[in-house]
Write an enzyme that holds these catalytic residues in place. Sequence first.
Site, mmCIF file in Angstrom:
data_model
loop_
_atom_site.group_PDB
_atom_site.id
_atom_site.type_symbol
_atom_site.label_atom_id
_atom_site.label_comp_id
_atom_site.label_asym_id
_atom_site.label_seq_id
_atom_site.Cartn_x
_atom_site.Cartn_y
_atom_site.Cartn_z
ATOM 1 C CD GLU A 180 76.418 44.971 52.908
ATOM 2 O OE1 GLU A 180 77.374 45.739 53.119
ATOM 3 O OE2 GLU A 180 76.509 43.733 52.990
ATOM 4 C CD GLU A 264 77.167 46.732 57.146
ATOM 5 O OE1 GLU A 264 78.209 46.424 56.526
ATOM 6 O OE2 GLU A 264 76.182 45.977 57.249
#
Length: 626
Positions: A180, A264
């Site tokens: 991320e 995710e």
Amino acid sequence: MKKFLFYVLLLAFFPTGMLAQTKNTFEIKNGHFYRNGEIVPILSGEMHYSRIPHQYWRHRLQMMKGMGLNTVATYVFWNLHETEPGKWDFSGDKDLAEYIRTAGEEGMMVILRPGPYVCAEWEYGGYPWWLQNVPGMEVRRDNKAFLEHTKAYINRLYQEVGDLQCTKGGPIIMVQCENEFGSYVSQRKDITLDEHRRYNAKIKQQLADAGFDVPLFTSDGSWLFEGGTTEGALPTANGESDIENLKKVVNQYHDGKGPYMVAEFYPGWLSHWAEPFPQVSASEIARQTEAYLKNDVSFNFYMVHGGTNFGFTSGANYDKKRDIQPDMTSYDYDAPISEAGWVTPKYDSIRTVIKKYVKYEVPAPPAQNPVIEIPSIKLNQVADLLAYTERMQPETSADPLTFEQLNQGYGYVLYTRRFNQPISGTLEIPGLRDFAVVYVDGEKAGVLNRNTQTYSMEIEVPFNSTLQILVENMGRINYGSQITENSKGIISPVTIAGKKITGGWNMYKLPMSQAPECGKMGSCTFTNSAAQAAKLKDSPVIYEGTFTLDKTGDTFIDMEEWGKGIIFINGKNIGRYWEVGPQQTLYIPGVWLKKGENKIVIFEQLNESPKTEVKTVKTPVLTKLQ
């Protein structure tokens, strides 16, 4: 004839299983994932080895298979393995290679997410706390000192799991670069985009140099690809439910083609102490799962099974209202597989959808592990922790030292300062990290709490008295720009009535890395009668007891009537409890219990209501705020 003799010789030198393993391939090409030459969707679930006792790994992997998944994804927690500089531990519940091998034995593919930053509601986002003591270090940027340590970590990780890549016959099919990173780019606008990209590329190169040669990928919010993607790695979009947008943004950064993956996919959400427990409906997740399957979108449930933040492994977030939002001990996550490994309605809903779309047979989930209840555990001994601690040898300084300066990562530190003259007024500790109970000569004066932004209180210290401040590290921040500001303890001057209190500070280290023993605390330990317990009201204490079992099983210790502290079962730190909730029970894995005598140790920080017993229940309580 020569070819026949060649194969005979090969079989003589190599077991047939080894030859079979070499046929295991995984590729990204033509907009798809290919497994052994055939297009394959990735139906994955995130599950972290260190949040589950290793004895339960196979059971949980079978639970995933029973839901219809073909892949398991896991972060790797650097700080779990390099506990001190150059000191590595990959044993027991930390045996990542065994976890991956077990997944392979169960027919699962594996996605490895080594970071080195992982977030994951894990202490310091996976970074070792001691990095903060490295001169000139700044984490997560193009910093020479930092990159030297990431390289050592990645190389050491490769020694453990490199041979488990599919290119060498193992189950690892993909490895993630950083994690991320686009979010961090958006949070750290003080760093140029060029430097961010240099750093990201260097982590990718370190993975390649170490020997990781399976396909690489990045994962970011779909609006953060500009900062998060790196050349040569497949971009995947976290939390993206809009399939049209998913394909559009991946095409933009991947030569106009897929494969398309949501690395995710959130079936639940993370939970903090003192905040409502988030819950996501089963029907909503089932509908989104079906949408992905209909549209050839691969996915990874984060989390499919959360497990538990045992010991001091939980991290923390922050927002405008709370300077720290400590993550709970339970990492249940409202996931399809519950914290204790149970089937949930969400599990059943997802399983029903997946079975409609996959070509392989979905097995039945394994039986639930046994659960027991212990109606009463007598706490026969109690120790006065303040009295015992001040018999220890302190570190001394003119000003309070941080945990890091004391070379202590976790737990507690007792800060004391003796006053020869009386002083009163407002006690202020703006640099409190994170929770403190304040005493004067052993008498409780109040509580300071970074979570509620409570950094001051009124205090009166008489002539010839001692101020005592018991400080707890509630977990280092794991997400956001403040990840670079993670010192613990007291990190700024202490003032009373505006006067800086300097000179004569004593610091007593209480890392609680092992269970404290009342038997070693001498005259500070007492038989825990109701009368004696009452004498220690409002004092930090150690409770100790034993209990005998004729059968073992999972259970949940009921801490709803307690204050704040940690619990050890047979030497294992099962985590923190805190009266604020919403978690009111702590999970005790049955494999940590034994037939015959068992030992419990509870460190109770507040002790507002002294106890002589504790009990366990069969059902967890995770949603009850006080």
